[in-house]
Design a protein around this motif. Structure first.
Motif, short mmCIF file in Angstrom:
data_model
loop_
_atom_site.label_atom_id
_atom_site.label_comp_id
_atom_site.label_asym_id
_atom_site.label_seq_id
_atom_site.Cartn_x
_atom_site.Cartn_y
_atom_site.Cartn_z
N THR A 1 -35.55 -51.02 40.58
CA THR A 1 -35.24 -50.25 41.80
C THR A 1 -36.43 -49.51 42.38
O THR A 1 -36.29 -48.85 43.41
CB THR A 1 -34.10 -49.24 41.51
OG1 THR A 1 -34.54 -48.36 40.48
CG2 THR A 1 -32.83 -49.95 41.09
N ALA A 2 -37.56 -49.56 41.74
CA ALA A 2 -38.73 -48.80 42.22
C ALA A 2 -39.25 -49.35 43.54
O ALA A 2 -39.20 -50.55 43.79
CB ALA A 2 -39.83 -48.84 41.17
N ARG A 3 -39.75 -48.45 44.37
CA ARG A 3 -40.32 -48.83 45.66
C ARG A 3 -41.85 -48.63 45.68
O ARG A 3 -42.54 -49.28 46.43
CB ARG A 3 -39.71 -48.00 46.79
CG ARG A 3 -38.24 -48.21 46.96
CD ARG A 3 -38.00 -49.43 47.83
NE ARG A 3 -36.59 -49.54 48.13
CZ ARG A 3 -35.89 -50.63 47.85
NH1 ARG A 3 -36.45 -51.66 47.29
NH2 ARG A 3 -34.62 -50.68 48.13
N THR A 4 -42.35 -47.73 44.84
CA THR A 4 -43.79 -47.45 44.83
C THR A 4 -44.30 -47.53 43.39
O THR A 4 -43.53 -47.49 42.44
CB THR A 4 -44.09 -46.04 45.37
OG1 THR A 4 -43.55 -45.08 44.45
CG2 THR A 4 -43.51 -45.83 46.76
N SER A 5 -45.60 -47.63 43.27
CA SER A 5 -46.22 -47.66 41.94
C SER A 5 -45.92 -46.41 41.15
O SER A 5 -45.79 -46.44 39.93
CB SER A 5 -47.74 -47.84 42.05
OG SER A 5 -48.04 -49.10 42.58
N ARG A 6 -45.78 -45.26 41.85
CA ARG A 6 -45.47 -44.00 41.18
C ARG A 6 -44.11 -44.08 40.48
O ARG A 6 -43.92 -43.52 39.41
CB ARG A 6 -45.48 -42.85 42.18
CG ARG A 6 -45.28 -41.48 41.54
CD ARG A 6 -45.32 -40.32 42.55
NE ARG A 6 -46.39 -40.43 43.53
CZ ARG A 6 -46.19 -40.64 44.86
NH1 ARG A 6 -44.99 -40.75 45.35
NH2 ARG A 6 -47.21 -40.73 45.67
N GLU A 7 -43.17 -44.78 41.07
CA GLU A 7 -41.82 -44.92 40.51
C GLU A 7 -41.70 -46.12 39.57
O GLU A 7 -40.66 -46.31 38.95
CB GLU A 7 -40.81 -45.12 41.65
CG GLU A 7 -40.77 -44.02 42.65
CD GLU A 7 -39.99 -44.42 43.91
OE1 GLU A 7 -39.93 -45.62 44.23
OE2 GLU A 7 -39.44 -43.52 44.55
N CYS A 8 -42.73 -46.91 39.47
CA CYS A 8 -42.67 -48.19 38.74
C CYS A 8 -42.36 -47.97 37.26
O CYS A 8 -43.14 -47.35 36.53
CB CYS A 8 -43.99 -48.93 38.90
SG CYS A 8 -44.01 -50.52 38.03
N GLY A 9 -41.23 -48.49 36.83
CA GLY A 9 -40.81 -48.38 35.44
C GLY A 9 -41.75 -49.09 34.50
O GLY A 9 -41.97 -48.65 33.36
N VAL A 10 -42.33 -50.21 34.93
CA VAL A 10 -43.27 -50.96 34.09
C VAL A 10 -44.49 -50.09 33.81
O VAL A 10 -44.88 -49.89 32.65
CB VAL A 10 -43.68 -52.29 34.75
CG1 VAL A 10 -44.81 -52.96 33.98
CG2 VAL A 10 -42.49 -53.23 34.90
N LEU A 11 -45.10 -49.56 34.87
CA LEU A 11 -46.31 -48.75 34.70
C LEU A 11 -46.02 -47.49 33.91
O LEU A 11 -46.80 -47.11 33.02
CB LEU A 11 -46.90 -48.39 36.07
CG LEU A 11 -47.42 -49.57 36.90
CD1 LEU A 11 -47.89 -49.08 38.27
CD2 LEU A 11 -48.53 -50.31 36.17
N ASN A 12 -44.91 -46.83 34.20
CA ASN A 12 -44.56 -45.59 33.49
C ASN A 12 -44.28 -45.86 32.01
O ASN A 12 -44.71 -45.10 31.14
CB ASN A 12 -43.38 -44.90 34.15
CG ASN A 12 -43.73 -44.34 35.52
OD1 ASN A 12 -44.88 -43.98 35.76
ND2 ASN A 12 -42.76 -44.30 36.41
N SER A 13 -43.59 -46.95 31.73
CA SER A 13 -43.28 -47.28 30.34
C SER A 13 -44.56 -47.62 29.57
O SER A 13 -44.73 -47.19 28.42
CB SER A 13 -42.30 -48.44 30.29
OG SER A 13 -42.00 -48.78 28.95
N LEU A 14 -45.44 -48.39 30.17
CA LEU A 14 -46.70 -48.75 29.49
C LEU A 14 -47.56 -47.50 29.27
O LEU A 14 -48.23 -47.38 28.24
CB LEU A 14 -47.46 -49.79 30.30
CG LEU A 14 -46.83 -51.19 30.32
CD1 LEU A 14 -47.56 -52.09 31.31
CD2 LEU A 14 -46.82 -51.81 28.93
N ALA A 15 -47.53 -46.57 30.21
CA ALA A 15 -48.31 -45.34 30.08
C ALA A 15 -47.76 -44.47 28.94
O ALA A 15 -48.52 -43.83 28.22
CB ALA A 15 -48.31 -44.55 31.39
N GLU A 16 -46.44 -44.47 28.77
CA GLU A 16 -45.81 -43.68 27.70
C GLU A 16 -46.20 -44.21 26.32
O GLU A 16 -46.31 -43.44 25.38
CB GLU A 16 -44.29 -43.71 27.83
CG GLU A 16 -43.74 -42.92 28.98
CD GLU A 16 -42.24 -43.12 29.14
OE1 GLU A 16 -41.59 -43.64 28.22
OE2 GLU A 16 -41.73 -42.77 30.22
#
Length: 132
Positions: free
Chosen positions: A115-130
């Motif tokens: 459901t993300a619209r921007t990189s800031r909301e991107c679950g993939v990027l956020n999960s990898l960062a965590e």
């Protein structure tokens, strides 16, 4: 007799790979021309094709070395060849299991960003960062 470029072309193999197999002792050292060019014969081509077929089956250099030793001594018992292949099959099964797990993890990761619209909301990027 053929030079290294022709051998590589016939085996669909880069020249650097032919030299590497020579340096690893998988291919016997070729004869040399008067101009010091490597000269290969049909036996080199057949051996190189054998190596390439083994590599296409994801066999390691050590496994290929062992298979070549059996091929070079055809009077030896084939049971050891079968044992080597059985071991390779087990390794392939382990890799397949690991790849299926990786696929599941990647699919879960991908679903985290439906459901993300921007990189800031991107679950993939956020999960990898965590997990970094």
């Amino acid at each position: 007799m053929m030079r290294i470029g022709e051998l590589g072309k016939k085996a669909d193999c880069p020249v650097q790979t032919v030299r590497f197999y020579e340096s690893e002792g998988l291919l016997p050292e070729p004869a040399r021309s008067q101009g010091n060019f490597r000269l290969y014969d049909d036996a080199h081509l057949q051996r190189l094709l054998f190596i390439r077929h083994c590599r296409a089956k994801d066999m390691t250099l050590e496994e290929i070395r062992q298979l070549l030793s059996f091929r070079d001594r055809p009077e030896r018992d084939c049971g050891e060849v079968n044992a080597l292949v059985d071991s390779h099959i087990a390794q392939v099964r382990t890799k397949m299991k690991e790849l299926r797990e990786l696929e599941r993890e990647l699919m879960d990761l991908r679903r985290s960003c439906d459901t993300a619209r921007t990189s800031r909301e991107c679950g993939v990027l956020n999960s990898l960062a965590e997990h970094a």
